[in-house]
Design an enzyme around this catalytic site. Sequence first.
Site, PDB file in Angstrom:
ATOM      1  N   ARG A  43       7.014   6.323  -0.326  1.00  0.00           N
ATOM      2  CA  ARG A  43       5.488   5.716   0.051  1.00  0.00           C
ATOM      3  C   ARG A  43       4.852   6.984   0.665  1.00  0.00           C
ATOM      4  O   ARG A  43       3.511   6.727   0.616  1.00  0.00           O
ATOM      5  CB  ARG A  43       6.077   5.068   1.372  1.00  0.00           C
ATOM      6  CG  ARG A  43       6.648   3.531   1.084  1.00  0.00           C
ATOM      7  CD  ARG A  43       6.862   2.800   2.453  1.00  0.00           C
ATOM      8  NE  ARG A  43       6.957   1.379   1.935  1.00  0.00           N
ATOM      9  CZ  ARG A  43       7.492   0.477   3.009  1.00  0.00           C
ATOM     10  NH1 ARG A  43       7.912   1.123   4.362  1.00  0.00           N
ATOM     11  NH2 ARG A  43       7.596  -0.756   2.818  1.00  0.00           N
ATOM     12  N   LYS A  75      19.439 -12.398   1.098  1.00  0.00           N
ATOM     13  CA  LYS A  75      19.274 -14.038   1.534  1.00  0.00           C
ATOM     14  C   LYS A  75      18.313 -14.940   0.563  1.00  0.00           C
ATOM     15  O   LYS A  75      17.269 -14.404   0.220  1.00  0.00           O
ATOM     16  CB  LYS A  75      18.640 -13.916   2.856  1.00  0.00           C
ATOM     17  CG  LYS A  75      19.386 -13.449   4.058  1.00  0.00           C
ATOM     18  CD  LYS A  75      18.648 -13.690   5.248  1.00  0.00           C
ATOM     19  CE  LYS A  75      19.311 -13.443   6.525  1.00  0.00           C
ATOM     20  NZ  LYS A  75      18.237 -13.292   7.535  1.00  0.00           N
ATOM     21  N   GLY A 125      10.648  -2.372  -1.044  1.00  0.00           N
ATOM     22  CA  GLY A 125      11.904  -2.408  -0.148  1.00  0.00           C
ATOM     23  C   GLY A 125      13.124  -2.094  -1.260  1.00  0.00           C
ATOM     24  O   GLY A 125      13.098  -1.208  -1.596  1.00  0.00           O
ATOM     25  N   GLY A 129       8.147  -7.022   1.447  1.00  0.00           N
ATOM     26  CA  GLY A 129       7.660  -8.027   2.148  1.00  0.00           C
ATOM     27  C   GLY A 129       6.289  -8.750   1.822  1.00  0.00           C
ATOM     28  O   GLY A 129       5.850  -9.691   1.407  1.00  0.00           O
TER      29      GLY A 129
HETATM   30  C1  3PG Z   1       8.302  -2.574   5.697  1.00  0.00           C
HETATM   31  O1  3PG Z   1       9.086  -1.461   5.371  1.00  0.00           O
HETATM   32  O2  3PG Z   1       8.654  -3.712   5.374  1.00  0.00           O
HETATM   33  C2  3PG Z   1       6.815  -2.247   5.834  1.00  0.00           C
HETATM   34  O3  3PG Z   1       6.752  -0.929   6.214  1.00  0.00           O
HETATM   35  C3  3PG Z   1       6.518  -3.155   7.279  1.00  0.00           C
HETATM   36  O4  3PG Z   1       7.356  -2.712   8.009  1.00  0.00           O
HETATM   37  P1  3PG Z   1       7.762  -4.089   9.264  1.00  0.00           P
HETATM   38  O5  3PG Z   1       8.679  -5.152   8.303  1.00  0.00           O
HETATM   39  O6  3PG Z   1       8.710  -3.521  10.353  1.00  0.00           O
HETATM   40  O7  3PG Z   1       6.522  -4.780   9.767  1.00  0.00           O
END
Ligand code: 3PG
Length: 401
Positions: free
Chosen positions: A35, A200, A358, A382
Amino acid sequence: MLRTIKGQSFAGKRVILRCDLNVPIKDGQITDDGRIRASLPTIKLLVEQGASVVICSHLGRPEGAPEAKYSLAPVAERLEQLLGQPVVFSEETVGPKAKAAVKMLASGGVALLENLRFNPGEASKDSAERSAFAAELAELGDVLVSDGFGVVHRKQASVYELAQQLPSYAGLLISTELDILTRLTDSPERPYAVVLGGSKVSDKLGVIGHLLPKVDKLLIGGGMVFTVLAALGHKVGKSLLEADQIETVRGFLAQAKELGVEVILPTDIVVASGFSPDADYEVVPANAIESSRFGADGMGLDIGPESGRVFAIAVSESKTVFWNGPMGVFEFPNFAGGTKSVAEALLKVSGLGVVGGGDSAAAVRALGFDESEFGHISTGGGASLEYLEGKTLPGLEVLND
Ligand code: 3PG
Ligand code: MG
């Protein structure tokens, strides 16, 4: 239309740059700097234009107060190495110390503020509290460049309210991510396959519902597959199972059939004696998980080798592929085979092969793949899923005219 930095000049301006520098850190060491590297193009562009660049980000989920393990200090160091220029680190996110730090910046200079989430206003549920914190941030710059794609699905002060308080534009990373996501939703080249894994099934229902009418093939592996196998009437031993999702899963399997979507499930499973890297294991048919020598105590930790081959063929023959979620517990070498097969196959896709953010992005890096060979590795797990679910993302909405 999204307001972007393209065609703008930030020379002489103090720019607050919201990045997602939320990287995994173990014992003070950054274990995956993907990132940070993905944030470099916008940072460099602003530096070259002669802006002074005040970077801010969250890291982890501290609850509105400082916690040493969530400090961005190690990120400032890495950023300095990657940029090849000094990065001033402000130990406070806002307030007099932060102001002093950003005031010192010459044009082309870069500062990084301490973790936004050390402040209760950043992630507050109360919009007035968020606005008040955004106003403190706004004192540190003239404009906002929003480039933290991984966090655009969060209605948080630096992502949403700050963008309302300052002139605001999307950075290059957000633009790139959106270009790719649009290609996945608007007239994708066919065949189009979506590969879903991870623990999940409930996390993926939205995206399944939204993408089923668009795709030709849906491949399912990872922990979530055991709920699917259970929905088909198979016993799954001690494997992950969301019993309350079984009916929903039956619903989408029926919908897939109606739509003519080919659902590809594993035919074999690597079943282990328990959840550990050195657990004993055995490969058994997916419809007879309890036939392993561990009986009803067996725990499925990966798709089997035959499934890996079948998944790889389906992936490599597709022209568009979106993959989110590992096929097994890739962190344990004995259970990384399925994830490796999918990653290798994705490299052979002649059209567009996208690794969702992710865990799947972490997996391809951890397994030693050359990132540059993938069509795209998203920085937002997400965020990209919510985009593909057709949801409105606050951090993007606020940048639209
Ligand atoms: C992540 O890693 O999913 C993003 O940086 C957002 O973080 P968060 O899910 O803690 O809001
Ligand atoms: Mg998250």
